[in-house]
Design a protein around this motif. Structure first.
Motif, PDB file in Angstrom:
ATOM      1  N   SER A 394       0.834  -1.199   0.000  1.00  0.00           N
ATOM      2  CA  SER A 394       0.000   0.000   0.000  1.00  0.00           C
ATOM      3  C   SER A 394       0.867   1.246   0.000  1.00  0.00           C
ATOM      4  CB  SER A 394      -0.893   0.033   1.246  1.00  0.00           C
ATOM      5  OG  SER A 394      -0.123   0.334   2.396  1.00  0.00           O
ATOM      6  N   LEU A 395       0.219   2.373  -0.293  1.00  0.00           N
ATOM      7  CA  LEU A 395       0.798   3.655   0.078  1.00  0.00           C
ATOM      8  C   LEU A 395       0.532   3.825   1.563  1.00  0.00           C
ATOM      9  CD1 LEU A 395      -0.323   6.013  -2.845  1.00  0.00           C
ATOM     10  CD2 LEU A 395       1.884   4.861  -2.545  1.00  0.00           C
ATOM     11  N   ARG A 396       1.435   4.485   2.283  1.00  0.00           N
ATOM     12  CA  ARG A 396       1.265   4.684   3.717  1.00  0.00           C
ATOM     13  C   ARG A 396       0.665   6.076   3.969  1.00  0.00           C
ATOM     14  NH1 ARG A 396       2.136  -0.619   3.412  1.00  0.00           N
ATOM     15  NH2 ARG A 396       4.329  -1.233   3.476  1.00  0.00           N
ATOM     16  N   GLU A 397      -0.076   6.174   5.033  1.00  0.00           N
ATOM     17  CA  GLU A 397      -0.696   7.457   5.386  1.00  0.00           C
ATOM     18  C   GLU A 397       0.363   8.377   5.994  1.00  0.00           C
ATOM     19  OE1 GLU A 397      -2.553  10.078   4.923  1.00  0.00           O
ATOM     20  OE2 GLU A 397      -4.272   8.694   4.983  1.00  0.00           O
ATOM     21  N   GLU A 398       0.803   9.364   5.209  1.00  0.00           N
ATOM     22  CA  GLU A 398       1.845  10.276   5.682  1.00  0.00           C
ATOM     23  C   GLU A 398       1.270  11.558   6.281  1.00  0.00           C
ATOM     24  OE1 GLU A 398       0.915  12.319   1.839  1.00  0.00           O
ATOM     25  OE2 GLU A 398       0.766  10.302   2.695  1.00  0.00           O
ATOM     26  N   ARG A 399      -0.041  11.765   6.161  1.00  0.00           N
ATOM     27  CA  ARG A 399      -0.664  13.003   6.633  1.00  0.00           C
ATOM     28  C   ARG A 399      -1.049  12.860   8.098  1.00  0.00           C
ATOM     29  NH1 ARG A 399      -4.959  12.753   1.829  1.00  0.00           N
ATOM     30  NH2 ARG A 399      -4.912  10.617   2.679  1.00  0.00           N
ATOM     31  N   LEU A 400      -0.425  13.655   8.940  1.00  0.00           N
ATOM     32  CA  LEU A 400      -0.588  13.539  10.382  1.00  0.00           C
ATOM     33  C   LEU A 400      -2.037  13.638  10.851  1.00  0.00           C
ATOM     34  CD1 LEU A 400       0.792  13.185  13.118  1.00  0.00           C
ATOM     35  CD2 LEU A 400       1.151  15.672  13.181  1.00  0.00           C
ATOM     36  N   PRO A 401      -2.838  14.593  10.387  1.00  0.00           N
ATOM     37  CA  PRO A 401      -4.222  14.680  10.866  1.00  0.00           C
ATOM     38  C   PRO A 401      -5.039  13.418  10.562  1.00  0.00           C
ATOM     39  CG  PRO A 401      -3.583  16.733   9.800  1.00  0.00           C
ATOM     40  CD  PRO A 401      -2.502  15.753   9.523  1.00  0.00           C
ATOM     41  N   PHE A 402      -4.850  12.841   9.379  1.00  0.00           N
ATOM     42  CA  PHE A 402      -5.577  11.624   9.013  1.00  0.00           C
ATOM     43  C   PHE A 402      -5.188  10.474   9.952  1.00  0.00           C
ATOM     44  CE2 PHE A 402      -6.157  14.106   5.266  1.00  0.00           C
ATOM     45  CZ  PHE A 402      -7.274  13.598   4.619  1.00  0.00           C
ATOM     46  N   LEU A 403      -3.891  10.368  10.220  1.00  0.00           N
ATOM     47  CA  LEU A 403      -3.390   9.282  11.055  1.00  0.00           C
ATOM     48  C   LEU A 403      -3.850   9.454  12.508  1.00  0.00           C
ATOM     49  CD1 LEU A 403      -1.711   6.757  10.661  1.00  0.00           C
ATOM     50  CD2 LEU A 403       0.337   8.090  11.173  1.00  0.00           C
ATOM     51  N   GLU A 404      -3.792  10.686  13.009  1.00  0.00           N
ATOM     52  CA  GLU A 404      -4.235  10.946  14.373  1.00  0.00           C
ATOM     53  C   GLU A 404      -5.707  10.611  14.541  1.00  0.00           C
ATOM     54  OE1 GLU A 404      -1.429  14.544  16.046  1.00  0.00           O
ATOM     55  OE2 GLU A 404      -3.076  15.058  14.682  1.00  0.00           O
ATOM     56  N   SER A 405      -6.522  10.981  13.561  1.00  0.00           N
ATOM     57  CA  SER A 405      -7.956  10.728  13.635  1.00  0.00           C
ATOM     58  C   SER A 405      -8.245   9.230  13.685  1.00  0.00           C
ATOM     59  CB  SER A 405      -8.655  11.364  12.429  1.00  0.00           C
ATOM     60  OG  SER A 405     -10.030  11.031  12.407  1.00  0.00           O
ATOM     61  N   ARG A 406      -7.564   8.455  12.846  1.00  0.00           N
ATOM     62  CA  ARG A 406      -7.851   7.021  12.806  1.00  0.00           C
ATOM     63  C   ARG A 406      -7.355   6.315  14.063  1.00  0.00           C
ATOM     64  NH1 ARG A 406      -7.297   2.838   7.667  1.00  0.00           N
ATOM     65  NH2 ARG A 406      -8.911   1.438   8.447  1.00  0.00           N
ATOM     66  N   LEU A 407      -6.179   6.669  14.539  1.00  0.00           N
ATOM     67  CA  LEU A 407      -5.657   6.056  15.755  1.00  0.00           C
ATOM     68  C   LEU A 407      -6.536   6.387  16.962  1.00  0.00           C
ATOM     69  CD1 LEU A 407      -1.791   6.517  15.341  1.00  0.00           C
ATOM     70  CD2 LEU A 407      -3.058   4.371  15.346  1.00  0.00           C
ATOM     71  N   GLN A 408      -7.073   7.599  16.976  1.00  0.00           N
ATOM     72  CA  GLN A 408      -7.955   7.973  18.077  1.00  0.00           C
ATOM     73  C   GLN A 408      -9.220   7.118  18.081  1.00  0.00           C
ATOM     74  OE1 GLN A 408      -9.037  12.114  18.080  1.00  0.00           O
ATOM     75  NE2 GLN A 408      -9.881  12.050  20.147  1.00  0.00           N
ATOM     76  N   ARG A 409      -9.792   6.891  16.905  1.00  0.00           N
ATOM     77  CA  ARG A 409     -10.993   6.055  16.809  1.00  0.00           C
ATOM     78  C   ARG A 409     -10.706   4.613  17.242  1.00  0.00           C
ATOM     79  NH1 ARG A 409     -11.501   8.452  11.835  1.00  0.00           N
ATOM     80  NH2 ARG A 409     -11.133   6.471  10.753  1.00  0.00           N
ATOM     81  N   LEU A 410      -9.486   4.156  16.976  1.00  0.00           N
ATOM     82  CA  LEU A 410      -9.118   2.788  17.329  1.00  0.00           C
ATOM     83  C   LEU A 410      -8.621   2.672  18.765  1.00  0.00           C
ATOM     84  CD1 LEU A 410      -7.199   1.857  14.036  1.00  0.00           C
ATOM     85  CD2 LEU A 410      -9.418   0.951  14.756  1.00  0.00           C
TER      86      LEU A 410
END
Length: 465
Positions: A394-410
């Motif tokens: 895959s391409l990796r999620e390099e955008r910090l806001p996107f990554l923070e949002s998903r980790l928070q939900r998880l």
């Protein structure tokens, strides 16, 4: 008398000129005694073909039997037979290690089924099939390293033991001090499994391994690793092992999934071409007795580009299939092995890239495509005939806001704070993939069971030796 030069069997068979004083060491594959001559065939693992030894009957010994280890000294001469280049005229035969032929599980001139020799992992490398397999593994391993090094990748060593719980989706692999019974609360990277009972309770995503590579890819633009991997799935299938080898690569400064797919395809084709050219006789053994016509199929695949379809297209193909699947294909559900094999068959029995999987199916580190209404990530699986999934990336999620949002939900923000740091200090667009080495060998050789392409197979309820 000149000092005898030691030759390996492969070197003796390929010699261009006779030699007066040589010695060859190996194991006896056959003994044939006639009134005026004694014939031996010995092999040392350096080639599929054995070296014929011609000796005077007076050199025969009681313990000179099939399976015994010997050292033979004599003259290397041109063979009068068309099927072989050289043979050894023995002047002295020394039995280094006798073999009890009655209890030795491999029998002379008998082609044992793969299922039979699987019972003897410590001895099965003495069979032609496993000997050929190990030489192919060796050349394929060298070919993989050469491919990446020739293309500017840095080889890195990622740790097996980690304090991360792989996204919280799997049990820890507890490492015990057997003396004082102290438990180190660490886990094996990737999918963890129980060393003791091999029962395996769950399957974690590969976040830890990906992040290990990403650590390095913040300092090197191209890295790869190749080593053992563990998986907890309680499976007895012919496609799964509890311990296997993975080839994994990470590329920085790339925003295209097609760049990742091109490396996958180039790796497959380059290594396969290397194996076919350097191990022709070993590969032929598999293609002749195990998978007839596989060589022709491979040669055709090497000449053509791999196909590409989207996950959504794959689901529609499956829904329109004339056959009934055990698992009903629906958008949002993972593709099962039966689906993967049908897709490959539908596309003409050629390797197929399936791209853009549902957002909720994939790990948090895969890049959000920001599409809709069917939300997907920039992920890809490479499917091949007979095996199914060979590579995943895959391409990796390099955008910090996107990554923070998903980790928070998880609920994983605290656990992966260090992972977020990688996006704070010089993040770049990047991607990568992994290829199962044993599945690769399964495919190119046409071997039905993955347990027969690794020297010591570990799987649920089985850990021989």
């Amino acid at each position: 008398m000149p000092r005898a030069v030691r030759l390996r069997v492969r070197e003796a068979l390929r010699a261009r000129q006779p030699a007066d004083a040589v010695r060859v060491q190996g194991w006896v594959r056959s003994v044939r005694s006639q009134k005026e001559v004694l014939f031996l065939h010995i092999n040392d693992g350096s080639s599929l073909e054995s070296l014929q030894v011609v000796a005077d009957p007076s050199l025969e010994k009681r313990d000179l039997t099939f399976g015994s280890a010997v050292e033979v000294q004599g003259k290397l001469v041109k063979s009068p037979h068309k099927m072989q280049n050289m043979e050894l005229q023995a002047e002295a035969i020394h039995v280094v290690g006798p073999c009890d032929i009655w209890s030795f599980p491999l029998k002379v001139k008998e082609r044992h089924p793969l299922e039979y020799v699987r019972q003897f992992p410590h001895l099965r490398c003495r069979s032609n099939t496993l000997g050929a397999l190990l030489r192919i593994r060796s050349e394929a391993t060298a070919g993989i390293h050469s491919f990446f090094q020739d293309n500017g990748y840095v080889h890195i060593h990622t740790p097996i033991i980690t304090s991360n719980d792989c996204e919280g989706a799997g049990d820890l692999f507890q490492i015990e001090d057997l003396g004082e019974r102290r438990i180190l609360q660490k886990s094996i990277r990737k999918q963890s499994w129980s060393r003791i009972d091999m029962r395996g309770r769950g399957q974690a995503e590969m976040a830890y391994e990906e992040s290990s590579k990403i650590d390095f890819s913040r300092a090197f633009t191209h890295v790869f690793t190749f080593g053992p991997t563990f998986r907890a799935e309680n499976s007895q299938s012919r496609r799964h092992l509890a311990e296997f080898y993975m080839v994994e690569a990470e590329l920085s400064f790339t925003e295209s999934l097609h760049d990742i797919m091109q490396v996958m395809e180039d790796l497959f084709k380059t290594v396969t071409s290397t194996v076919l050219s350097k191990c022709p006789h070993d590969v032929e053994l598999f293609h002749k007795y195990i998978a007839p016509a596989q060589k022709g199929r491979l040669e055709q695949i090497l000449k053509h580009k791999f196909m590409i379809i989207s996950y959504s297209e794959a689901v529609e193909i499956l829904k329109q299939a004339p056959q009934t699947f055990t698992f009903k294909p629906e958008w949002g559900c993972d593709l099962q092995t039966e689906h993967e094999k049908y897709l490959v068959k539908h596309c003409g029995e050629v390797p197929v890239f399936v791209i853009n999987y549902p957002y909720d199916l994939k790990p948090f580190y895969m890049r959000d495509n920001e599409d809709g209404p069917q939300h997907t990530v920039a992920a890809v699986d490479l499917l091949v005939p007979g095996v199914g999934e060979l590579c995943g990336g895959s391409l990796r999620e390099e955008r910090l806001p996107f990554l923070e949002s998903r980790l928070q939900r998880l609920g994983l923000t605290d656990t992966y704070q260090w992972y977020l740091d990688l996006r704070k200090f010089g993040s770049v667009p990047h991607g990568g993939f992994g290829m199962g080495f044993e599945r690769y060998l399964q495919y190119i050789l046409g071997v039905d069971n993955i347990k027969d392409v690794i020297p010591f197979p570990r799987f649920s309820q089985s850990c021989l030796l």
